[in-house]
Design a protein around this motif. Structure first.
Motif, PDB file in Angstrom:
ATOM      1  N   ASP A   1      50.361 -10.471  11.237  1.00 27.44           N
ATOM      2  CA  ASP A   1      51.360  -9.909  10.338  1.00 27.44           C
ATOM      3  C   ASP A   1      50.973  -8.503   9.940  1.00 27.44           C
ATOM      4  OD1 ASP A   1      52.729 -12.223  10.490  1.00 27.44           O
ATOM      5  OD2 ASP A   1      51.943 -13.067   8.631  1.00 27.44           O
ATOM      6  N   LYS A   2      49.679  -8.303   9.783  1.00 27.43           N
ATOM      7  CA  LYS A   2      49.224  -6.991   9.329  1.00 27.43           C
ATOM      8  C   LYS A   2      49.367  -5.926  10.404  1.00 27.43           C
ATOM      9  CE  LYS A   2      45.753  -8.755   6.226  1.00 27.43           C
ATOM     10  NZ  LYS A   2      44.388  -9.246   6.425  1.00 27.43           N
ATOM     11  N   ILE A   3      49.401  -6.373  11.634  1.00 30.50           N
ATOM     12  CA  ILE A   3      49.445  -5.390  12.713  1.00 30.50           C
ATOM     13  C   ILE A   3      50.586  -4.409  12.498  1.00 30.50           C
ATOM     14  CG2 ILE A   3      49.971  -5.090  15.146  1.00 30.50           C
ATOM     15  CD1 ILE A   3      48.341  -7.516  15.715  1.00 30.50           C
ATOM     16  N   PHE A   4      51.710  -4.947  12.087  1.00 30.32           N
ATOM     17  CA  PHE A   4      52.868  -4.074  11.983  1.00 30.32           C
ATOM     18  C   PHE A   4      53.065  -3.532  10.574  1.00 30.32           C
ATOM     19  CE2 PHE A   4      53.910  -6.368  15.883  1.00 30.32           C
ATOM     20  CZ  PHE A   4      54.090  -5.272  16.703  1.00 30.32           C
ATOM     21  N   GLU A   5      52.160  -3.881   9.713  1.00 30.97           N
ATOM     22  CA  GLU A   5      52.297  -3.375   8.348  1.00 30.97           C
ATOM     23  C   GLU A   5      51.713  -1.978   8.247  1.00 30.97           C
ATOM     24  OE1 GLU A   5      50.565  -5.874   5.451  1.00 30.97           O
ATOM     25  OE2 GLU A   5      51.982  -7.496   5.801  1.00 30.97           O
ATOM     26  N   ASP A   6      52.256  -1.104   9.033  1.00 30.20           N
ATOM     27  CA  ASP A   6      51.672   0.232   9.070  1.00 30.20           C
ATOM     28  C   ASP A   6      52.565   1.223   8.353  1.00 30.20           C
ATOM     29  OD1 ASP A   6      53.763   0.156  10.739  1.00 30.20           O
ATOM     30  OD2 ASP A   6      52.622   0.521  12.554  1.00 30.20           O
ATOM     31  N   ILE A   7      53.477   0.674   7.604  1.00 27.96           N
ATOM     32  CA  ILE A   7      54.520   1.494   7.036  1.00 27.96           C
ATOM     33  C   ILE A   7      53.966   2.492   6.012  1.00 27.96           C
ATOM     34  CG2 ILE A   7      55.233   0.089   5.041  1.00 27.96           C
ATOM     35  CD1 ILE A   7      57.692   0.801   7.676  1.00 27.96           C
ATOM     36  N   LYS A   8      52.798   2.157   5.473  1.00 24.29           N
ATOM     37  CA  LYS A   8      52.257   3.029   4.432  1.00 24.29           C
ATOM     38  C   LYS A   8      51.663   4.308   5.010  1.00 24.29           C
ATOM     39  CE  LYS A   8      51.276  -1.041   1.784  1.00 24.29           C
ATOM     40  NZ  LYS A   8      51.293  -2.001   2.901  1.00 24.29           N
ATOM     41  N   GLU A   9      51.522   4.325   6.284  1.00 26.45           N
ATOM     42  CA  GLU A   9      50.931   5.522   6.874  1.00 26.45           C
ATOM     43  C   GLU A   9      51.842   6.720   6.687  1.00 26.45           C
ATOM     44  OE1 GLU A   9      48.581   4.492  10.750  1.00 26.45           O
ATOM     45  OE2 GLU A   9      50.322   3.228  10.525  1.00 26.45           O
ATOM     46  N   ASP A  10      51.258   7.779   6.197  1.00 25.37           N
ATOM     47  CA  ASP A  10      52.061   8.937   5.831  1.00 25.37           C
ATOM     48  C   ASP A  10      52.806   9.540   7.008  1.00 25.37           C
ATOM     49  OD1 ASP A  10      51.196   8.604   3.311  1.00 25.37           O
ATOM     50  OD2 ASP A  10      49.560  10.069   3.461  1.00 25.37           O
ATOM     51  N   ASN A  11      52.169   9.539   8.148  1.00 26.50           N
ATOM     52  CA  ASN A  11      52.800  10.222   9.272  1.00 26.50           C
ATOM     53  C   ASN A  11      54.070   9.519   9.724  1.00 26.50           C
ATOM     54  OD1 ASN A  11      51.484   7.983  10.238  1.00 26.50           O
ATOM     55  ND2 ASN A  11      50.969   8.935  12.194  1.00 26.50           N
ATOM     56  N   LYS A  12      54.304   8.350   9.188  1.00 25.79           N
ATOM     57  CA  LYS A  12      55.510   7.652   9.606  1.00 25.79           C
ATOM     58  C   LYS A  12      56.577   7.615   8.517  1.00 25.79           C
ATOM     59  CE  LYS A  12      53.041   4.978  13.023  1.00 25.79           C
ATOM     60  NZ  LYS A  12      52.590   3.668  13.459  1.00 25.79           N
ATOM     61  N   THR A  13      56.322   8.246   7.407  1.00 32.22           N
ATOM     62  CA  THR A  13      57.348   8.250   6.370  1.00 32.22           C
ATOM     63  C   THR A  13      57.997   9.627   6.209  1.00 32.22           C
ATOM     64  OG1 THR A  13      55.717   8.682   4.668  1.00 32.22           O
ATOM     65  CG2 THR A  13      56.263   6.386   5.083  1.00 32.22           C
ATOM     66  N   ALA A  14      57.504  10.585   6.959  1.00 32.54           N
ATOM     67  CA  ALA A  14      58.161  11.892   6.921  1.00 32.54           C
ATOM     68  C   ALA A  14      59.566  11.744   7.499  1.00 32.54           C
ATOM     69  CB  ALA A  14      57.359  12.896   7.730  1.00 32.54           C
ATOM     70  N   GLU A  15      60.485  12.529   6.975  1.00 36.87           N
ATOM     71  CA  GLU A  15      61.848  12.449   7.483  1.00 36.87           C
ATOM     72  C   GLU A  15      62.211  13.750   8.188  1.00 36.87           C
ATOM     73  OE1 GLU A  15      64.604  11.335   4.470  1.00 36.87           O
ATOM     74  OE2 GLU A  15      63.493   9.521   3.956  1.00 36.87           O
ATOM     75  N   MET A  16      63.189  13.664   9.035  1.00 38.15           N
ATOM     76  CA  MET A  16      63.619  14.854   9.753  1.00 38.15           C
ATOM     77  C   MET A  16      65.126  14.801   9.909  1.00 38.15           C
ATOM     78  SD  MET A  16      62.313  16.130  13.430  1.00 38.15           S
ATOM     79  CE  MET A  16      62.811  17.698  14.085  1.00 38.15           C
ATOM     80  N   GLU A  17      65.761  15.932   9.657  1.00 31.52           N
ATOM     81  CA  GLU A  17      67.213  15.992   9.827  1.00 31.52           C
ATOM     82  C   GLU A  17      67.532  16.171  11.302  1.00 31.52           C
ATOM     83  OE1 GLU A  17      69.555  15.529   7.615  1.00 31.52           O
ATOM     84  OE2 GLU A  17      68.083  15.228   6.018  1.00 31.52           O
ATOM     85  N   PRO A  18      68.580  15.537  11.756  1.00 32.08           N
ATOM     86  CA  PRO A  18      68.964  15.755  13.158  1.00 32.08           C
ATOM     87  C   PRO A  18      69.580  17.138  13.323  1.00 32.08           C
ATOM     88  CG  PRO A  18      70.586  14.397  12.048  1.00 32.08           C
ATOM     89  CD  PRO A  18      69.488  14.641  11.057  1.00 32.08           C
ATOM     90  N   ALA A  19      69.725  17.533  14.542  1.00 35.52           N
ATOM     91  CA  ALA A  19      70.352  18.823  14.819  1.00 35.52           C
ATOM     92  C   ALA A  19      71.803  18.799  14.362  1.00 35.52           C
ATOM     93  CB  ALA A  19      70.275  19.100  16.314  1.00 35.52           C
ATOM     94  N   PRO A  20      72.356  19.975  14.054  1.00 30.02           N
ATOM     95  CA  PRO A  20      73.738  20.022  13.553  1.00 30.02           C
ATOM     96  C   PRO A  20      74.742  19.398  14.517  1.00 30.02           C
ATOM     97  CG  PRO A  20      72.691  22.199  13.491  1.00 30.02           C
ATOM     98  CD  PRO A  20      71.742  21.295  14.170  1.00 30.02           C
ATOM     99  N   ALA A  21      74.401  19.373  15.778  1.00 25.28           N
ATOM    100  CA  ALA A  21      75.347  18.828  16.752  1.00 25.28           C
ATOM    101  C   ALA A  21      75.613  17.341  16.540  1.00 25.28           C
ATOM    102  CB  ALA A  21      74.837  19.070  18.166  1.00 25.28           C
ATOM    103  N   VAL A  22      74.741  16.669  15.794  1.00 28.75           N
ATOM    104  CA  VAL A  22      74.984  15.259  15.505  1.00 28.75           C
ATOM    105  C   VAL A  22      75.897  15.179  14.294  1.00 28.75           C
ATOM    106  CG1 VAL A  22      73.939  13.063  14.898  1.00 28.75           C
ATOM    107  CG2 VAL A  22      72.744  14.630  16.407  1.00 28.75           C
ATOM    108  N   ARG A  23      77.047  14.571  14.495  1.00 28.10           N
ATOM    109  CA  ARG A  23      78.020  14.516  13.407  1.00 28.10           C
ATOM    110  C   ARG A  23      77.675  13.415  12.417  1.00 28.10           C
ATOM    111  NH1 ARG A  23      83.922  14.328  15.988  1.00 28.10           N
ATOM    112  NH2 ARG A  23      83.143  12.370  16.781  1.00 28.10           N
ATOM    113  N   THR A  24      77.016  12.400  12.919  1.00 32.33           N
ATOM    114  CA  THR A  24      76.791  11.221  12.109  1.00 32.33           C
ATOM    115  C   THR A  24      75.645  11.452  11.134  1.00 32.33           C
ATOM    116  OG1 THR A  24      77.405   9.996  14.057  1.00 32.33           O
ATOM    117  CG2 THR A  24      76.397   8.753  12.281  1.00 32.33           C
TER     118      THR A  24
END
Length: 830
Positions: free
Chosen positions: A210-233
């Motif tokens: 169960d712990k294997i996938f509990e990696d959500i706390k890792e900082d490098n995986k919580t950064a967000e990024m906006e998609p390019a403007p060409a994505v309408r959604t």
DNA sequence: ACCGCCGGGTGCC
DNA sequence: ACCGCCGGGTGCC
């Protein structure tokens, strides 16, 4: 649709970043057509003995010291504590016993000394044992080097191996304590390591997994990024996180996992292999996202769904919906008889969409397939777990694709066992795991032996290459997605007097038959009979109508020749399976895939039993009878939907369970006519039966089962998912139909008419409506007939949930068969 | 000497 | 290989 999301993000990202050529992306849509050929032609890539299946049950017999000779003729180098591979060279001109020694890189180091090879060739050729090499220390000698040989074999072959070695005057040194698991930092020699491996209980293993996938706390995986403007959604936060993570991965120039720089050389911590060349960074990974395809639709306020069932053309259409129409994309479908086969044309596309079937068909044919000819910027495999079986042509075709970046999208990276992960890791071109034995020696075996360090490695690896998001995942203390509530209620049904009498009569008869087999210890040889009894009992809980054309099976009388009896059992098995019941394979312990019946009337996945047959003296895992490939009988569940013809159908009579269902449906309609329901059964014939009262009560319904064509499925799903007032409110669904992709969020009520063996199969079915895009609370009703086999099935389900982790620890066939016998006893209260 | 011993040639499978 | 093994040269002390 998950595919679409990725496709969008990657593509746009590709256009944003200068040095990435946006051309030559290459994408896969899943498809369900699987050709038998994939299973039949399975490769024997590893020449150093023992079928993969036998490997899992192998134990360490002991060690032997030997020498590698002829170093000066070859380039392969080996350093201290490094693993080496043995490879038989039966066609060597100087010695037919020759055994070649290779380093991790596959470069030849030398040969085993002739006399030693003379003793070991027989063992390898007859697959008596697997022999693994380890060079314990570095020698400053240009001619020979020492090698420690470890012998691994199933317990049953121990004596044969030892006596053969004895004949050549060789004796194995007993394995040192804890040496069953190779440890990376084992010290200067092969003395017993100072730390004993920690062996974990099944319980511990489970929580570790169960712990294997509990990696959500890792900082490098919580950064967000906006998609390019060409994505309408608009993207959801977790989608932006996935995007950021993927961008990071694509620009990742770090050393791959388990490699480090030591004194100017690159060193692998698992195998101790050292090379001067920098190992390739991993530009890609696994998106293990069980929220499935609705993510994008959810963002757009619902609608759509089930898109992948329409095949790749619909995928492309949907894809474009999310794009700014001002963006010019060159895209093509590589699918169907008129596909554009010119590699140059393909290279010029931004996006090429194809199916696994197309890829597989082209792989290995004469000439180079256009798909294989292009160096793709990216290959994205949707439903990436479809390549989990390394022996299929499909997997080999996928592995052969040339690409700079590789992505796998899958909700279930590990389905049966760790073995599933190997092809995925191999697809990502992670050295040294591209070769099966290094994966096995460094990860799979340590983990299945319960070694803690092995588990840490696995965790480290997965953490590096996967992004896991589940419905339950949290980011900074908040759930990634909030789904409406899901309530499960068991509704107990009491059979009416008449039904109870029929049930009891069949039950008594079945119980006496089975207890006779128990007394005679012949349960496994009569498995088809036992199985038929159990299926019949489960059917009786639904309705006494017999969905197959079987007469109420008279108990198999001991008369008739053994051959007649056998043929009868095989027929019986085939018939019972054809009514669509969910049976398990005793080898993989999962639901049957491409079931086949053996001569001795036991049923397995074709692939599983074929692997068994590859062993010498192959025996049926259920009854130890001989099994041969030529005697396997095909049967595909659901192929014969025995909906009775109008004329032969008896006058309609309801049943307690059908009554309970109808009452619920009518009540729901009275309260809110917009509520839609799924009615789920494993027995497709019973779905047909339910159609009668549904019609009588004026319900508008559709039906979805495995026998339907792709296009009919798509039509069914889109009409059910539609919001139009005329759209059907009930979907009759066969439990195992449709892939994980199937989205039925229009429904908020689920009626499970009969319990399944495998609770995971039920969960997966519920998830089709309880997933992103669902706006109502979901209520699931499981009908369980009181005092029946169904109640006992629920008990077994609970037990199985607790033991879910058992799949990771190797089990012997005797354990499996014993578990089966126990299960059957539980089922009929014996 | 049908031996021992010496020292050069030689070397994976 | 700073080994083993081979086979030719050689031969009291």
């Amino acid at each position: 649709a998950l595919l679409l999301k990725i496709r969008l993000q990657l593509l746009i990202y590709g256009q944003n970043i200068q040095y990435i050529n946006p051309h030559r992306s290459f994408l896969f849509a899943p498809d369900q057509e699987e050709s038998l050929a994939q299973f039949i032609d399975s490769a024997l890539a590893d020449s150093s003995a023992l079928a993969e299946e036998a490997l899992d049950s192998a134990v360490l017999l002991g060690n032997l010291r030997g020498n590698v000779v002829g170093l000066r003729y070859y380039t392969g180098v080996v350093s201290k504590n490094e693993m080496v591979a043995l490879q038989r060279e039966p066609r060597n001109a100087h010695d037919s016993n020759a055994i070649r020694v290779n380093n991790i890189n596959g470069d030849q180091v030398g040969h085993l000394r002739r006399q030693l090879a003379a003793a070991l060739a027989f063992i390898l050729d007859n697959k008596l044992a697997r022999i693994e090499g380890l060079v314990p220390y570095k020698v400053n000698n240009k001619f020979t080097m020492p090698v420690q040989l470890s012998f691994w074999a199933p317990e049953a072959q121990r004596a044969a191996v030892l006596s053969h070695l004895q004949q050549h005057g060789l004796n194995l040194a007993p394995p040192t304590q804890g040496a069953g698991v190779w440890r990376a930092r084992a010290g200067p020699s092969y003395r017993a390591p100072s730390h004993q491996p920690v062996h974990m209980t099944a319980e511990q293993l489970k929580s570790e997994f169960d712990k294997i996938f509990e990696d959500i706390k890792e900082d490098n995986k919580t950064a967000e990024m906006e998609p390019a403007p060409a994505v309408r959604t608009a993207l959801l936060p977790h989608q932006k996180q996935a995007l950021a993570w993927m961008v990071t991965r694509e620009n990742n120039w770090e050393l791959p996992p388990f490699w480090e720089l030591r004194g100017g050389l690159y060193h692998n911590l698992l195998t101790n292999f050292t090379q001067s060349q920098r190992p390739d960074s991993v530009h890609g990974g696994i998106l293990a996202d069980d929220m499935g395809l609705v993510t994008i639709w959810g963002a757009r306020g619902g609608g759509g769904g089930g898109v992948e069932l329409n095949g790749p053309s619909a995928d492309l259409e949907q894809f474009e919906q999310h794009m700014d129409p001002g963006v010019q994309l060159r895209r093509c479908l590589y699918y169907g008889p008129n596909r554009p086969r010119d590699p140059d044309f393909l290279s010029q596309q931004h996006v090429v969409l194809t199916t696994y079937t197309t890829l597989t068909t082209e792989h290995g044919v004469k000439g180079v397939s256009p798909l294989q000819a292009v160096l793709w910027l990216r290959v994205v495999l949707d439903e990436g777990h479809t390549i989990r079986n390394p022996n299929t042509r499909q997997t080999r075709a996928a592995l052969a694709l040339k690409a700079q970046r590789r992505w796998l999208l899958t909700g279930t990276p590990i389905q049966n066992s760790l073995q599933d992960l190997w092809s995925l890791v191999s697809f990502l071109k992670l050295k040294p795991f591209t070769e099966r034995q290094w994966w096995h020696r460094t990860i799979q075996r340590p983990v299945s032996l319960g070694d803690e360090q092995g588990l840490r490695r696995l965790q480290g690896l997965l953490r590096n290459i996967t992004l896991r998001r589940t419905k339950n995942s949290q980011v900074r203390g908040r759930p990634v997605v909030t789904l409406p509530r899901r309530t499960l209620c068991l509704q107990h049904i009491s059979l009416c007097e008449e039904e109870r009498q029929i049930y009891q009569a069949i039950m008594d008869e079945g119980r006496s038959t089975i207890s006779r087999y128990l007394r005679e210890d012949s349960m496994m040889t009569h498995y088809a009979d036992v199985f038929a009894i159990l299926v019949r009992l489960r059917q009786l809980c639904f309705h006494y109508y017999l969905p197959t054309n079987s007469s109420p099976a008279p108990p198999t009388t001991p008369d008739g020749t053994p051959e007649e009896l056998r043929a009868k059992l095989v027929r019986k098995m085939k018939m019972v399976l054809s009514c669509g019941v969910d049976e398990e394979c005793a080898i993989c312990l999962d639901s049957l895939r491409l079931p086949v019946i053996t001569h001795c009337a036991h049923v397995f996945c074709r692939l599983c039993i074929c692997q068994v047959i590859q062993q010498t003296n192959a025996r049926c895992p259920m009854c130890r009878a001989e099994v041969r490939a030529g005697q396997l009988v095909e049967c595909s569940p659901g192929e014969t939907d025995s909906t009775p013809a109008e004329s032969t159908r008896p006058a309609w009579v309801s049943s307690s369970k059908v009554d309970a269902l109808m009452l619920s449906l009518i009540e729901i309609r009275r309260q809110d006519p917009n509520i839609k329901s799924l009615v789920v059964s494993q027995f497709t014939a019973f779905l047909s039966l339910i159609e009668i009262p549904l019609r009588a009560e004026g319900f508008s319904f559709v039906r979805f089962d495995g026998s339907m064509s792709r296009s009919r499925r798509a039509k069914t799903v889109s009409s059910f998912q539609s919001c139009s007032p005329a759209s059907p409110t009930i979907l009759l669904l066969s439990l195992r139909a449709g892939g994980e992709g199937l989205t039925l969020t229009a429904a908020s009520r689920v009626f499970l008419m009969d319990p399944a063996w495998n609770p995971a199969a039920e969960d997966q079915c519920f998830d089709r409506c309880h997933r992103l895009g669902q706006t109502r609370d979901v209520i699931i009703t499981k009908f369980i007939v009181k005092d029946s086999v169904e109640e006992n099935m629920i008990k077994i389900q609970h037990r199985k949930r607790d033991l879910a982790i058992g799949a990771f620890a190797a089990k012997s066939h005797s354990e499996v068969t014993k578990a089966r016998v126990d299960e059957i006893r539980t089922l009929i209260d014996l």
